[in-house]
Design a protein around this motif. Sequence first.
Motif, short mmCIF file in Angstrom:
data_model
loop_
_atom_site.label_atom_id
_atom_site.label_comp_id
_atom_site.label_asym_id
_atom_site.label_seq_id
_atom_site.Cartn_x
_atom_site.Cartn_y
_atom_site.Cartn_z
N MET A 102 1.81 9.49 -5.89
CA MET A 102 1.79 10.20 -5.37
C MET A 102 2.99 11.73 -6.58
O MET A 102 2.78 12.64 -6.69
N ARG A 103 3.81 10.19 -7.10
CA ARG A 103 4.67 10.82 -8.13
C ARG A 103 4.29 10.58 -9.40
O ARG A 103 5.00 11.54 -10.29
N GLY A 104 2.61 10.48 -10.17
CA GLY A 104 2.39 10.77 -10.74
C GLY A 104 2.47 9.26 -11.50
O GLY A 104 1.80 9.19 -13.29
N ASP A 105 2.70 8.15 -10.89
CA ASP A 105 3.26 6.94 -11.48
C ASP A 105 2.14 5.87 -11.22
O ASP A 105 1.87 5.61 -10.18
N TYR A 148 0.95 -0.97 0.15
CA TYR A 148 -0.22 -0.12 -0.02
C TYR A 148 0.46 1.43 0.35
O TYR A 148 0.11 2.56 -0.21
N GLY A 149 2.07 1.80 0.68
CA GLY A 149 2.56 2.28 0.80
C GLY A 149 3.57 2.54 -0.85
O GLY A 149 3.74 3.74 -0.92
N HIS A 150 3.96 1.26 -0.97
CA HIS A 150 4.19 1.65 -2.25
C HIS A 150 3.22 2.61 -3.73
O HIS A 150 3.91 3.15 -4.34
N TRP A 151 2.59 1.56 -3.52
CA TRP A 151 1.50 1.65 -4.44
C TRP A 151 0.85 3.45 -4.25
O TRP A 151 0.75 4.13 -5.63
#
Length: 219
Positions: free
Chosen positions: A59-62, A51-54
């Motif tokens: 947030m970075r637009g990825d 969840y954190g990575h997602w």
Amino acid sequence: MLVFALFWIVPGDAAYMILTGGDDDAGKVSLAQLEQLKEELGLNRPIYSQYGHWLWDIMRGDLGTSIWYKIPVWEELENRFYVTIELSLIAIFMAFVVAVPLGVISAVKQDTWGDYSSRVFALIGIATPTFWLGILMVYGLAYTFNWLPPFGVMREDYMRTARAKGLKEMVVIGRHALKNALLPVVTISGYQFASMLGGVIIVESIFVVPGMGTLLMTA
């Protein structure tokens, strides 16, 4: 967070479903393939880490890579985003062109026939269903400006040819005219059917009808 949690609560394995294409055939998938895909998708990490990575990528637009289209999600969204923005900008421009003059008339000519006409026009515009207005616009553009193919099915050449062959009128209408006239009917029927599927949940819940809507509420 709830949707992300549901991904792990519901039964089934996402990596397994991807490899099998939804078919319940364990013979198609080896344990090595399953572990490799989980590693690529990050499904072997703890839930909080996933969840954190997602969230950080979002947030970075990825937005990641589409599992089904095999291309970056942003590329798929980008192709459609500009079309939607264009339609929205045109709609906003048309709204300003119509709304601002009507608002000025209502303000300057308060409680006059111009004011009342502007109010009625605005209320009609708000109350008119979009799909119905769209059909009227298509109809008007086809007949008034000839910008779209006309819908005069009964006066087409193939209709006259069918009658010239001596076919009965019911055969001409049923076999030739009806099939071509069904296109808008099927289009609107599909829209209405989708709306009914959404509204049936409320209806079945109120009247305690044991249908799909009630099942969805209790699932």
